[in-house]
Enzyme design. Structure first.
Site, mmCIF file in Angstrom:
data_model
loop_
_atom_site.group_PDB
_atom_site.id
_atom_site.type_symbol
_atom_site.label_atom_id
_atom_site.label_comp_id
_atom_site.label_asym_id
_atom_site.label_seq_id
_atom_site.Cartn_x
_atom_site.Cartn_y
_atom_site.Cartn_z
ATOM 1 N N LYS A 1 0.817 -0.918 -0.013
ATOM 2 C CA LYS A 1 0.268 0.584 -0.410
ATOM 3 C C LYS A 1 0.698 1.384 0.209
ATOM 4 C CE LYS A 1 -4.498 1.247 2.208
ATOM 5 N NZ LYS A 1 -5.179 1.204 3.408
HETATM 6 C C1 E4P Z 1 -8.408 2.195 3.509
HETATM 7 O O1 E4P Z 1 -7.681 1.524 2.897
HETATM 8 C C2 E4P Z 1 -8.419 2.830 4.728
HETATM 9 O O2 E4P Z 1 -7.536 2.246 5.589
HETATM 10 C C3 E4P Z 1 -9.892 2.901 5.871
HETATM 11 O O3 E4P Z 1 -10.600 2.507 4.801
HETATM 12 C C4 E4P Z 1 -9.865 4.512 5.873
HETATM 13 O O4 E4P Z 1 -11.187 5.205 6.696
HETATM 14 P P1 E4P Z 1 -10.833 5.648 7.405
HETATM 15 O O5 E4P Z 1 -11.272 7.214 6.564
HETATM 16 O O6 E4P Z 1 -12.961 5.706 7.944
HETATM 17 O O7 E4P Z 1 -10.475 5.655 8.166
#
Ligand code: E4P
Length: 217
Positions: A83
């Site tokens: 990522k």
């Molecule tokens: C996705 O990869 C992220 O980890 C996640 O969806 C972020 O979500 P949030 O905005 O609720 O922290």
């Protein structure tokens, strides 16, 4: 639409996996910090549990270090998906991983143009954040629809991984907008199955069945 679980909670991932609702898992540094668990250990454990891709995020900010960190993360398991943040350095690292056939998830996407860049450098997944756009009174779902149209216009193979999903309505809207994948916390996935009329109907069926005095087994 594939279901990824946005969590490092092994028990909850495992329970949903047994039902057949886990196509992959996503994590981020905040999720890891909140879990209080060792990053590499928990990624290893999740990778052993689920067959699909498990996103593990780099924390370096320059491309060279991102590549080094990504390679280190890939040593954990074959289903680790690297990522990377949507910055010019993140795109550079993504381009390198793409040439090597290493799966990538480009994260923190908030605009169609950012998604276009990720597709051009061969990202496996682009993660547009719906909830965080809603938080600042923009419509996060418009972003999913715009990216869908752009990717379809040019036949980009990058998959749209709708992220920052906060409620069941987001899931429905993602499916309607044609997101390839959605990633949501376990409680949102659990809530998808519930409906008051299901509960009411089941209770009535069981009550009537009792009146028959019959058994199936
Ligand atoms: C996705 O990869 C992220 O980890 C996640 O969806 C972020 O979500 P949030 O905005 O609720 O922290």
């Amino acid at each position: 639409m594939k279901f990824f679980i946005d969590s490092a909670d092994i028990e909850k991932i495992s329970a949903l996996n047994e039902i057949g609702l886990v196509d992959g898992v996503t994590t981020n540094p905040s999720i890891i910090a909140k879990s209080g668990l060792d990053f590499k250990n928990v990624i290893r454990e999740i990778c052993e549990l689920v067959e699909g891709p498990v996103s593990a995020e780099v924390v370096a900010t320059d491309a060279e270090q991102m590549i080094i960190e990504g390679r280190e993360l890939r040593k954990i398991a074959d289903n680790v998906c690297v990522k990377l943040p949507l910055t010019m350095d993140g795109l550079k690292a993504c381009n390198q991983f793409s040439k090597e056939g290493i799966p990538t998830n480009v994260t923190l996407c908030f605009s169609p143009n950012q998604a276009l860049l990720a597709a051009k450098v061969g990202a496996t997944y682009i993660s547009p954040f719906i909830g965080r756009l809603d938080d600042i009174t923009l419509d996060g779902m418009d972003l999913i629809s715009d990216i869908r149209m752009i990717y379809d216009n040019y036949g980009f193979e990058t998959e749209i991984l709708a992220a920052s999903i906060r409620n069941v309505n987001h899931v429905k809207q993602c499916a309607l907008a044609g997101a390839d994948v959605m990633t949501a916390p376990p409680d949102v996935v659990e809530k998808l199955s519930t409906h008051p009329l299901t509960d009411k109907g089941l209770s009535a069926f069981l009550k009537d069945w009792k009146k028959t005095g019959q058994t199936i087994l």
